[in-house]
Design a protein around this motif. Structure first.
Motif, PDB file in Angstrom:
ATOM      1  N   LEU A   6       0.835  -1.193   0.000  1.00  0.00           N
ATOM      2  CA  LEU A   6       0.000   0.000   0.000  1.00  0.00           C
ATOM      3  C   LEU A   6       0.874   1.247   0.000  1.00  0.00           C
ATOM      4  CD1 LEU A   6      -2.885   1.228   0.308  1.00  0.00           C
ATOM      5  CD2 LEU A   6      -2.497   1.150   2.789  1.00  0.00           C
ATOM      6  N   CYS A   7       0.609   2.154  -0.931  1.00  0.00           N
ATOM      7  CA  CYS A   7       1.367   3.414  -1.015  1.00  0.00           C
ATOM      8  C   CYS A   7       1.080   4.301   0.191  1.00  0.00           C
ATOM      9  CB  CYS A   7       0.960   4.189  -2.269  1.00  0.00           C
ATOM     10  SG  CYS A   7       1.203   3.323  -3.808  1.00  0.00           S
ATOM     11  N   LEU A   8       2.003   5.202   0.450  1.00  0.00           N
ATOM     12  CA  LEU A   8       1.743   6.272   1.402  1.00  0.00           C
ATOM     13  C   LEU A   8       0.710   7.241   0.830  1.00  0.00           C
ATOM     14  CD1 LEU A   8       5.339   7.282   2.576  1.00  0.00           C
ATOM     15  CD2 LEU A   8       3.586   6.166   3.972  1.00  0.00           C
ATOM     16  N   PRO A   9      -0.074   7.875   1.682  1.00  0.00           N
ATOM     17  CA  PRO A   9      -0.933   8.963   1.202  1.00  0.00           C
ATOM     18  C   PRO A   9      -0.110  10.228   0.999  1.00  0.00           C
ATOM     19  CG  PRO A   9      -1.167   8.753   3.563  1.00  0.00           C
ATOM     20  CD  PRO A   9      -0.244   7.640   3.128  1.00  0.00           C
ATOM     21  N   PRO A  10      -0.586  11.172   0.189  1.00  0.00           N
ATOM     22  CA  PRO A  10       0.132  12.454   0.092  1.00  0.00           C
ATOM     23  C   PRO A  10       0.078  13.196   1.415  1.00  0.00           C
ATOM     24  CG  PRO A  10      -1.967  12.537  -1.079  1.00  0.00           C
ATOM     25  CD  PRO A  10      -1.778  11.119  -0.661  1.00  0.00           C
ATOM     26  N   LYS A  11       1.041  14.081   1.607  1.00  0.00           N
ATOM     27  CA  LYS A  11       1.059  14.887   2.823  1.00  0.00           C
ATOM     28  C   LYS A  11      -0.121  15.855   2.833  1.00  0.00           C
ATOM     29  CE  LYS A  11       5.998  14.789   3.869  1.00  0.00           C
ATOM     30  NZ  LYS A  11       7.224  15.606   4.091  1.00  0.00           N
ATOM     31  N   PHE A  28      -1.341  13.281 -13.656  1.00  0.00           N
ATOM     32  CA  PHE A  28      -1.762  12.878 -12.314  1.00  0.00           C
ATOM     33  C   PHE A  28      -2.691  11.684 -12.429  1.00  0.00           C
ATOM     34  CE2 PHE A  28      -5.282  15.582 -13.491  1.00  0.00           C
ATOM     35  CZ  PHE A  28      -6.379  15.182 -12.739  1.00  0.00           C
ATOM     36  N   HIS A  29      -2.960  11.036 -11.297  1.00  0.00           N
ATOM     37  CA  HIS A  29      -3.740   9.809 -11.261  1.00  0.00           C
ATOM     38  C   HIS A  29      -4.865   9.932 -10.246  1.00  0.00           C
ATOM     39  CE1 HIS A  29      -0.220   8.086 -13.271  1.00  0.00           C
ATOM     40  NE2 HIS A  29       0.525   8.456 -12.240  1.00  0.00           N
ATOM     41  N   VAL A  30      -5.941   9.192 -10.482  1.00  0.00           N
ATOM     42  CA  VAL A  30      -7.003   9.077  -9.487  1.00  0.00           C
ATOM     43  C   VAL A  30      -7.413   7.610  -9.353  1.00  0.00           C
ATOM     44  CG1 VAL A  30      -7.880  11.416  -9.812  1.00  0.00           C
ATOM     45  CG2 VAL A  30      -8.843   9.548 -11.172  1.00  0.00           C
ATOM     46  N   PHE A  31      -8.058   7.301  -8.227  1.00  0.00           N
ATOM     47  CA  PHE A  31      -8.439   5.937  -7.901  1.00  0.00           C
ATOM     48  C   PHE A  31      -9.860   5.953  -7.344  1.00  0.00           C
ATOM     49  CE2 PHE A  31      -3.912   6.589  -7.591  1.00  0.00           C
ATOM     50  CZ  PHE A  31      -3.421   5.602  -8.425  1.00  0.00           C
ATOM     51  N   GLU A  32     -10.496   4.799  -7.360  1.00  0.00           N
ATOM     52  CA  GLU A  32     -11.910   4.730  -7.015  1.00  0.00           C
ATOM     53  C   GLU A  32     -12.162   3.498  -6.150  1.00  0.00           C
ATOM     54  OE1 GLU A  32     -15.337   3.463  -9.867  1.00  0.00           O
ATOM     55  OE2 GLU A  32     -14.956   5.607 -10.229  1.00  0.00           O
ATOM     56  N   ALA A  33     -12.847   3.692  -5.048  1.00  0.00           N
ATOM     57  CA  ALA A  33     -13.171   2.575  -4.165  1.00  0.00           C
ATOM     58  C   ALA A  33     -13.980   1.525  -4.919  1.00  0.00           C
ATOM     59  CB  ALA A  33     -13.952   3.079  -2.953  1.00  0.00           C
ATOM     60  N   GLN A  46      -3.638   4.294  -2.540  1.00  0.00           N
ATOM     61  CA  GLN A  46      -4.606   4.953  -1.684  1.00  0.00           C
ATOM     62  C   GLN A  46      -5.806   5.351  -2.554  1.00  0.00           C
ATOM     63  OE1 GLN A  46      -4.368   5.790   1.686  1.00  0.00           O
ATOM     64  NE2 GLN A  46      -2.345   4.842   1.966  1.00  0.00           N
ATOM     65  N   ILE A  47      -7.005   5.305  -1.998  1.00  0.00           N
ATOM     66  CA  ILE A  47      -8.185   5.695  -2.769  1.00  0.00           C
ATOM     67  C   ILE A  47      -8.315   7.220  -2.709  1.00  0.00           C
ATOM     68  CG2 ILE A  47     -10.673   5.472  -3.029  1.00  0.00           C
ATOM     69  CD1 ILE A  47      -8.984   2.976  -3.759  1.00  0.00           C
ATOM     70  N   LEU A  48      -7.892   7.859  -3.781  1.00  0.00           N
ATOM     71  CA  LEU A  48      -7.917   9.314  -3.909  1.00  0.00           C
ATOM     72  C   LEU A  48      -8.559   9.644  -5.251  1.00  0.00           C
ATOM     73  CD1 LEU A  48      -4.355   9.780  -2.497  1.00  0.00           C
ATOM     74  CD2 LEU A  48      -6.396  10.757  -1.465  1.00  0.00           C
ATOM     75  N   THR A  49      -9.637  10.390  -5.214  1.00  0.00           N
ATOM     76  CA  THR A  49     -10.474  10.618  -6.386  1.00  0.00           C
ATOM     77  C   THR A  49     -10.216  11.993  -6.989  1.00  0.00           C
ATOM     78  OG1 THR A  49     -12.280  11.631  -5.150  1.00  0.00           O
ATOM     79  CG2 THR A  49     -12.233   9.214  -5.244  1.00  0.00           C
ATOM     80  N   ILE A  50     -10.941  12.300  -8.050  1.00  0.00           N
ATOM     81  CA  ILE A  50     -10.827  13.625  -8.656  1.00  0.00           C
ATOM     82  C   ILE A  50     -11.219  14.705  -7.650  1.00  0.00           C
ATOM     83  CG2 ILE A  50     -13.160  13.657  -9.653  1.00  0.00           C
ATOM     84  CD1 ILE A  50      -9.929  14.860 -11.381  1.00  0.00           C
ATOM     85  N   ALA A  51     -12.138  14.397  -6.742  1.00  0.00           N
ATOM     86  CA  ALA A  51     -12.520  15.362  -5.711  1.00  0.00           C
ATOM     87  C   ALA A  51     -11.366  15.652  -4.755  1.00  0.00           C
ATOM     88  CB  ALA A  51     -13.730  14.844  -4.932  1.00  0.00           C
ATOM     89  N   ASP A  52     -10.444  14.701  -4.584  1.00  0.00           N
ATOM     90  CA  ASP A  52      -9.270  14.926  -3.736  1.00  0.00           C
ATOM     91  C   ASP A  52      -8.204  15.745  -4.456  1.00  0.00           C
ATOM     92  OD1 ASP A  52     -10.017  13.315  -1.352  1.00  0.00           O
ATOM     93  OD2 ASP A  52     -10.010  11.673  -2.809  1.00  0.00           O
ATOM     94  N   TRP A  53      -8.125  15.616  -5.786  1.00  0.00           N
ATOM     95  CA  TRP A  53      -7.153  16.410  -6.565  1.00  0.00           C
ATOM     96  C   TRP A  53      -7.586  17.857  -6.666  1.00  0.00           C
ATOM     97  CZ3 TRP A  53      -8.077  18.710 -11.475  1.00  0.00           C
ATOM     98  CH2 TRP A  53      -6.939  19.236 -12.110  1.00  0.00           C
ATOM     99  N   GLN A  54      -8.875  18.114  -6.698  1.00  0.00           N
ATOM    100  CA  GLN A  54      -9.370  19.466  -6.959  1.00  0.00           C
ATOM    101  C   GLN A  54      -8.889  20.512  -5.947  1.00  0.00           C
ATOM    102  OE1 GLN A  54     -13.472  18.306  -7.425  1.00  0.00           O
ATOM    103  NE2 GLN A  54     -13.371  18.436  -9.662  1.00  0.00           N
ATOM    104  N   PRO A  55      -8.838  20.243  -4.637  1.00  0.00           N
ATOM    105  CA  PRO A  55      -8.282  21.251  -3.720  1.00  0.00           C
ATOM    106  C   PRO A  55      -6.816  21.580  -4.009  1.00  0.00           C
ATOM    107  CG  PRO A  55      -9.575  19.641  -2.516  1.00  0.00           C
ATOM    108  CD  PRO A  55      -9.431  19.119  -3.900  1.00  0.00           C
ATOM    109  N   TYR A  56      -6.051  20.559  -4.403  1.00  0.00           N
ATOM    110  CA  TYR A  56      -4.664  20.807  -4.798  1.00  0.00           C
ATOM    111  C   TYR A  56      -4.617  21.723  -6.020  1.00  0.00           C
ATOM    112  CZ  TYR A  56      -0.216  19.898  -7.139  1.00  0.00           C
ATOM    113  OH  TYR A  56       0.969  20.054  -7.799  1.00  0.00           O
ATOM    114  N   ALA A  57      -5.425  21.407  -7.020  1.00  0.00           N
ATOM    115  CA  ALA A  57      -5.452  22.207  -8.245  1.00  0.00           C
ATOM    116  C   ALA A  57      -5.888  23.638  -7.948  1.00  0.00           C
ATOM    117  CB  ALA A  57      -6.390  21.561  -9.267  1.00  0.00           C
ATOM    118  N   GLU A  58      -6.883  23.786  -7.116  1.00  0.00           N
ATOM    119  CA  GLU A  58      -7.381  25.119  -6.776  1.00  0.00           C
ATOM    120  C   GLU A  58      -6.319  25.934  -6.051  1.00  0.00           C
ATOM    121  OE1 GLU A  58     -11.170  26.626  -4.256  1.00  0.00           O
ATOM    122  OE2 GLU A  58     -11.526  24.921  -5.579  1.00  0.00           O
TER     123      GLU A  58
END
Length: 283
Positions: A6-11, A28-33, A46-58
């Motif tokens: 299992l990968c580490l989550p981003p900080k 970039f990559h996204v994953f889905e439960a 780690q399960i990280l979706t497009i909704a998790d990338w959006q705050p980074y992008a913003e």
């Protein structure tokens, strides 16, 4: 799980430097439960979706993004396509497909926002370099590019490809390892490829390329490439930094490093905005 840790989550996200207006995150990559994972595979995400990338992008001022199909989903591009469908005006994709894929299936991917295919020789469940010859003629009429996640010693194999006008894009500076005896030789091979029309490289994921905590050797190479090949470079975040089990980078530190390596506003415009938009958002 022993062969796919299992990968580490981003900080946690902190304050980020702002990228140029209109910036594109080209990798970039996204994953889905619940989405089936390939077996064997190189890692478990780690399960990280497009909704998790959006705050980074913003926070970074990223206007557009290019999702790259991760190896853990093999030929099933569904997670990526569903993510693009959440914001089709802002997102595009790079898919992984079988060499015998039909023209109709490629048109469906194109309608779903895909603008390229990925060849991956570094990870389990990736598509091999031998598939390129058959795929080039299929993706060329669509105006797609071919992305390569290859080992640096395979640059000669990429150089031998007859790709016509199909753009080729090398992920992560072709995984050149900095600080090793052959670094200069590998960089020269990369430069010779970038001398050719329609070949680019992503100046992404410096933490994968060096043992230095400040990535200064990678940064020096990036700065030099901006002087010699400014129209052949594009940036990607490589978020959420998969396949790491220690040493997870800080996104603010990474973006600050690029500010230091790429101080010229015109070069930043070219690398962060113009080149990726030309490759992925011309339609």
């Amino acid at each position: 799980m022993s062969d796919a840790p299992l990968c580490l989550p981003p900080k946690p996200l902190g304050a980020l430097p702002r990228l140029p207006v209109g910036a594109c995150d080209s990798h970039f990559h996204v994953f889905e439960a619940g989405a089936p994972l390939a077996s064997p595979r190189s890692y478990t995400p780690q399960i990280l979706t497009i909704a998790d990338w959006q705050p980074y992008a913003e926070a970074a001022g990223i206007a557009r993004g290019v999702l790259v199909q991760p190896s853990v989903y093999g030929l099933d591009n569904g997670v990526m396509l569903r993510a693009i469908a959440r914001d089709p005006g802002r997102l595009r994709g790079v898919a992984v497909v079988a060499p015998d894929i039909s023209a109709g299936a490629l048109r469906e991917l194109d309608a779903g926002g895909v603008r390229g295919i990925r060849i991956n020789t570094r990870n389990k469940a990736g598509v091999a370099l031998e598939a390129v010859a058959e795929l080039l003629g299929k993706v060329g009429p669509l105006g797609w590019s071919v992305q390569f996640q290859v080992r640096a010693e395979q640059l000669a194999d990429v150089a031998a490809l007859e790709h016509g006008e199909v753009p080729l894009v090398l992920d992560h500076l072709a995984f050149i390892r900095f600080g090793e005896a052959d670094t200069g030789e590998r960089l020269d091979a990369l430069r010779r490829l970038l001398d050719r029309p329609n070949i680019c490289t992503k100046i992404s994921a410096p933490y994968r390329l060096t043992a230095r905590a400040d990535y200064a050797d990678v940064g020096a190479a990036i700065t030099a490439l901006t002087a010699s090949h400014p129209h052949r470079l594009l940036w990607g975040s490589d978020w959420p930094h998969t396949e790491l089990w220690d040493g997870m980078p800080d996104d603010g530190d990474l973006l600050s490093a690029y500010e230091h390596w790429l101080p010229d506003p015109q070069l930043r415009q070219q690398i962060f905005v113009d080149t990726p938009n030309s490759l992925f958002f011309s339609r």
